[in-house]
Design a protein around this motif. Structure first.
Motif, PDB file in Angstrom:
ATOM      1  N   HIS A   6       0.877  -1.396   0.050  1.00 13.52           N
ATOM      2  CA  HIS A   6      -0.038   0.161  -0.034  1.00 13.52           C
ATOM      3  C   HIS A   6       0.925   1.198   0.060  1.00 13.52           C
ATOM      4  CE1 HIS A   6      -3.968  -1.849   0.503  1.00 13.52           C
ATOM      5  NE2 HIS A   6      -3.433  -2.679   1.234  1.00 13.52           N
ATOM      6  N   GLY A   7       0.376   2.362  -0.567  1.00 14.44           N
ATOM      7  CA  GLY A   7       1.025   3.600  -0.568  1.00 14.44           C
ATOM      8  C   GLY A   7       1.880   4.062  -1.923  1.00 14.44           C
ATOM      9  N   PHE A   8       1.924   3.133  -2.837  1.00 11.91           N
ATOM     10  CA  PHE A   8       2.577   3.632  -3.675  1.00 11.91           C
ATOM     11  C   PHE A   8       2.161   4.055  -5.009  1.00 11.91           C
ATOM     12  CE2 PHE A   8       5.383   0.224  -1.732  1.00 11.91           C
ATOM     13  CZ  PHE A   8       6.596   0.860  -1.813  1.00 11.91           C
ATOM     14  N   VAL A  45       2.142   7.208  -6.043  1.00  8.68           N
ATOM     15  CA  VAL A  45       1.901   8.758  -5.488  1.00  8.68           C
ATOM     16  C   VAL A  45       1.640   9.412  -6.647  1.00  8.68           C
ATOM     17  CG1 VAL A  45       2.672  10.667  -4.099  1.00  8.68           C
ATOM     18  CG2 VAL A  45       3.082   8.404  -3.296  1.00  8.68           C
ATOM     19  N   ILE A  79       8.516  -0.356   1.578  1.00 11.01           N
ATOM     20  CA  ILE A  79       8.713   0.793   1.432  1.00 11.01           C
ATOM     21  C   ILE A  79       9.281   1.418   0.302  1.00 11.01           C
ATOM     22  CG2 ILE A  79       8.265   0.786   3.866  1.00 11.01           C
ATOM     23  CD1 ILE A  79      11.822   1.514   2.890  1.00 11.01           C
ATOM     24  N   GLU A 102      10.343   3.683  -6.932  1.00 14.91           N
ATOM     25  CA  GLU A 102       9.671   4.515  -5.892  1.00 14.91           C
ATOM     26  C   GLU A 102      10.034   4.205  -4.435  1.00 14.91           C
ATOM     27  OE1 GLU A 102       5.321   4.552  -6.504  1.00 14.91           O
ATOM     28  OE2 GLU A 102       5.084   6.124  -4.927  1.00 14.91           O
ATOM     29  N   LEU A 145       8.694   5.268  -0.570  1.00 18.72           N
ATOM     30  CA  LEU A 145       7.388   5.755  -0.147  1.00 18.72           C
ATOM     31  C   LEU A 145       7.929   7.162   0.512  1.00 18.72           C
ATOM     32  CD1 LEU A 145       5.473   2.908   1.985  1.00 18.72           C
ATOM     33  CD2 LEU A 145       5.219   3.802  -0.526  1.00 18.72           C
ATOM     34  N   TYR A 168       9.835   7.354   3.791  1.00 16.07           N
ATOM     35  CA  TYR A 168      11.216   6.867   3.724  1.00 16.07           C
ATOM     36  C   TYR A 168      12.149   7.579   2.930  1.00 16.07           C
ATOM     37  CZ  TYR A 168       8.789   3.345   6.348  1.00 16.07           C
ATOM     38  OH  TYR A 168       8.216   2.516   7.414  1.00 16.07           O
ATOM     39  N   GLN A 169      11.840   8.485   2.078  1.00 19.10           N
ATOM     40  CA  GLN A 169      12.630   9.186   1.056  1.00 19.10           C
ATOM     41  C   GLN A 169      13.696   9.999   1.725  1.00 19.10           C
ATOM     42  OE1 GLN A 169      10.510  11.490  -1.786  1.00 19.10           O
ATOM     43  NE2 GLN A 169       9.205   9.369  -2.387  1.00 19.10           N
TER      44      GLN A 169
END
Ligand SMILES: CC(C)(COP(=O)(O)OP(=O)(O)OC[C@H]1O[C@@H](n2cnc3c(N)ncnc32)[C@H](O)[C@@H]1OP(=O)(O)O)[C@@H](O)C(=O)NCCC(=O)NCCS
Length: 141
Positions: A23-25, A27, A60, A79, A81, A84-85
């Motif tokens: 989940h969360g990719f 963006v 992540i 990518e 998240l 975490y970049q």
């Protein structure tokens, strides 16, 4: 207040990966692939590197490559998240991927101009390309 440090592990197989870890990719994508399609993308790739937050058991960051296995590879997706970049995770994903593809002649990817310095720092060269995007297929359904 105790703060648990995130422990990140890098893996290159999808055997232990489930869709609910993804989940969360994508963006900012207007019509993104869902987690099931994302898992199919990873499973169908020639090579992947996944960054996993062990404490939270979730992916992540990821990078994938498709290839003929003989001469050429293409890197469609990278990518990390947002939370975490800027910790070197993207760099590690790219370096592990380039090392895994080093037996091939052509290793290509497309990116926006603002990311060209990023990939240059990781040893890649600027080029020019052509493309088609079928936007109604963006979610892979
Ligand atoms: C691009 C992306 C994967 C980078 O991941 P990240 O984990 O934040 O990057 P890193 O922390 O490994 O950065 C490595 C280095 O690149 C630099 N960097 C990061 N983004 C940069 C940018 N847009 N332009 C130039 N340099 C950049 C960092 O400052 C760092 O430099 P350093 O090693 O000298 O400190 C991440 O920003 C992301 O997921 N973006 C959205 C999706 C995307 O654009 N993917 C690429 C599609 S081609």
């Amino acid at each position: 207040v105790s703060q648990k440090l995130n422990s990140i592990r890098y893996v290159s197989d999808t055997d232990s990966i489930t869709a609910d870890m993804l989940h969360g990719f994508f963006v900012g994508w207007p019509n993104p692939p869902n987690v099931d399609a994302h898992l199919r993308i990873l499973q169908g790739s020639y090579h992947v590197v996944l960054a996993i937050d062990i404490g939270h058991n979730k992916v992540i960051g990821f990078i994938n490559a498709i290839s003929d296995g003989v001469l050429a590879a293409y890197i469609p997706l990278l990518e990390v998240l947002p939370a975490y970049q800027k910790q070197g995770i993207g760099k590690e994903l790219v370096m592990q991927m380039l090392a895994a593809l080093n037996h091939l002649y052509m290793i290509d990817l497309l990116c926006d101009p603002n990311l060209q310095p990023y990939y240059e720092k990781l040893g890649m060269h600027r080029g020019q390309g052509m493309l088609i995007r079928n936007y109604d297929k963006q979610n892979a359904q």
